[in-house]
Design a protein around this motif. Structure first.
Motif, PDB file in Angstrom:
ATOM      1  N   ALA A   1     -47.920 -53.895 -39.689  1.00 32.88           N
ATOM      2  CA  ALA A   1     -48.179 -53.088 -40.882  1.00 32.88           C
ATOM      3  C   ALA A   1     -48.983 -51.842 -40.511  1.00 32.88           C
ATOM      4  O   ALA A   1     -48.676 -50.730 -40.969  1.00 32.88           O
ATOM      5  CB  ALA A   1     -48.922 -53.916 -41.924  1.00 32.88           C
ATOM      6  N   LEU A   2     -49.999 -52.024 -39.679  1.00 38.98           N
ATOM      7  CA  LEU A   2     -50.807 -50.887 -39.254  1.00 38.98           C
ATOM      8  C   LEU A   2     -50.029 -49.956 -38.332  1.00 38.98           C
ATOM      9  O   LEU A   2     -50.167 -48.729 -38.409  1.00 38.98           O
ATOM     10  CB  LEU A   2     -52.075 -51.383 -38.552  1.00 38.98           C
ATOM     11  CG  LEU A   2     -53.049 -52.174 -39.427  1.00 38.98           C
ATOM     12  CD1 LEU A   2     -54.224 -52.671 -38.596  1.00 38.98           C
ATOM     13  CD2 LEU A   2     -53.534 -51.338 -40.599  1.00 38.98           C
ATOM     14  N   VAL A   3     -49.210 -50.519 -37.472  1.00 42.36           N
ATOM     15  CA  VAL A   3     -48.370 -49.686 -36.603  1.00 42.36           C
ATOM     16  C   VAL A   3     -47.394 -48.876 -37.446  1.00 42.36           C
ATOM     17  O   VAL A   3     -47.127 -47.699 -37.171  1.00 42.36           O
ATOM     18  CB  VAL A   3     -47.619 -50.560 -35.579  1.00 42.36           C
ATOM     19  CG1 VAL A   3     -46.615 -49.727 -34.788  1.00 42.36           C
ATOM     20  CG2 VAL A   3     -48.607 -51.230 -34.625  1.00 42.36           C
ATOM     21  N   GLY A   4     -46.858 -49.496 -38.512  1.00 42.92           N
ATOM     22  CA  GLY A   4     -45.979 -48.768 -39.416  1.00 42.92           C
ATOM     23  C   GLY A   4     -46.705 -47.644 -40.129  1.00 42.92           C
ATOM     24  O   GLY A   4     -46.151 -46.555 -40.327  1.00 42.92           O
ATOM     25  N   ALA A   5     -47.959 -47.897 -40.520  1.00 40.09           N
ATOM     26  CA  ALA A   5     -48.761 -46.838 -41.144  1.00 40.09           C
ATOM     27  C   ALA A   5     -49.002 -45.699 -40.160  1.00 40.09           C
ATOM     28  O   ALA A   5     -48.960 -44.516 -40.532  1.00 40.09           O
ATOM     29  CB  ALA A   5     -50.088 -47.411 -41.635  1.00 40.09           C
ATOM     30  N   GLY A   6     -49.232 -46.057 -38.895  1.00 42.21           N
ATOM     31  CA  GLY A   6     -49.382 -45.026 -37.877  1.00 42.21           C
ATOM     32  C   GLY A   6     -48.117 -44.208 -37.710  1.00 42.21           C
ATOM     33  O   GLY A   6     -48.160 -42.984 -37.562  1.00 42.21           O
ATOM     34  N   ALA A   7     -46.966 -44.879 -37.756  1.00 37.61           N
ATOM     35  CA  ALA A   7     -45.687 -44.178 -37.633  1.00 37.61           C
ATOM     36  C   ALA A   7     -45.484 -43.215 -38.805  1.00 37.61           C
ATOM     37  O   ALA A   7     -45.017 -42.080 -38.624  1.00 37.61           O
ATOM     38  CB  ALA A   7     -44.547 -45.186 -37.578  1.00 37.61           C
TER      39      ALA A   7
END
Length: 214
Positions: free
Chosen positions: A126-132
């Motif tokens: 979820a956090l990696v997606g937010a970073g993306a």
């Protein structure tokens, strides 16, 4: 973009699940090599996600309120709301005693490939997606943005780097202190997850709303 990446990168590096697993790898047989495989795989994952986003945008930030920028803002908003909801539900859930995951019993015999795969499994997606979604705004013609992306990847991996280097330089002291840290993380895992989910979720929700209406 820079401030968003700092918040997200900090939340990623503070996550208790992957840090506990990393310490367990370090304390296993041939632990330094296994942990290094985990670390490099973790970092590679972040780089691959950023590279995919940059390929889609061409390295140029989309115009405000265009379809790509609106989609990125909606993704931030959705992830933020999801994290807040998850944090609230987990906070209200009564604590349940649970033992360590089954794979921990086999960590001594784990291969380098298994350690690398574990990094992808424990990545906070979820956090990696937010970073993306944040990287969509990156302008690769700007040195500042290049430094921001590099700093984000290093910040999200900082805890692993520090533990790896500490174990290499002072293995005896690192073993005792990192095992104590793992015990503390396991005891406070739920509280840490709730806090990180709520803080980052509220931040992303606010940023998503702002980018949609500003």
């Amino acid at each position: 973009m820079v401030l968003d990446l700092v918040v997200i990168g900090t939340a990623i590096t503070l996550g208790p699940l992957h840090n506990s697993a990393f310490i367990l790898l370090l304390s296993s047989r041939h632990g330094v090599r296994k942990a290094l495989a985990f670390l490099l795989s973790w970092l590679a994952n972040l780089v691959v996600v950023i590279a995919c986003v940059v390929l889609l945008t061409g390295g140029e930030p989309p115009a405000r309120h265009s379809a790509p920028s609106t989609a990125a803002a909606c993704a931030k908003l959705a992830i933020g709301l999801g994290l807040v909801l998850y944090g609230l539900l987990r906070h209200r859930r009564p604590p349940r005693p649970h033992g360590p995951p089954r794979w921990t019993a086999r960590v001594d015999g784990a291969s380098l490939a298994t350690a690398a795969g574990l990094a992808w499994l424990l990545q906070p997606w979820a956090l990696v997606g937010a970073g993306a979604a944040t990287v969509v705004a990156a302008d690769l013609s700007s040195l500042t943005d290049w430094l921001a992306l590099t700093g984000y990847c290093l910040l999200a991996t900082l805890g692993l780097i520090v533990m790896e280097m500490y174990t290499v330089w002072a293995p005896a002291a690192a073993g005792a202190r990192l095992n104590a840290l793992r015990t503390w993380l396991e005891q406070h895992q739920s509280q840490l997850i709730v806090t990180l989910s709520l803080v980052v979720g509220l931040w992303l929700t606010a940023r998503g709303i702002y980018e949609l209406v500003a």
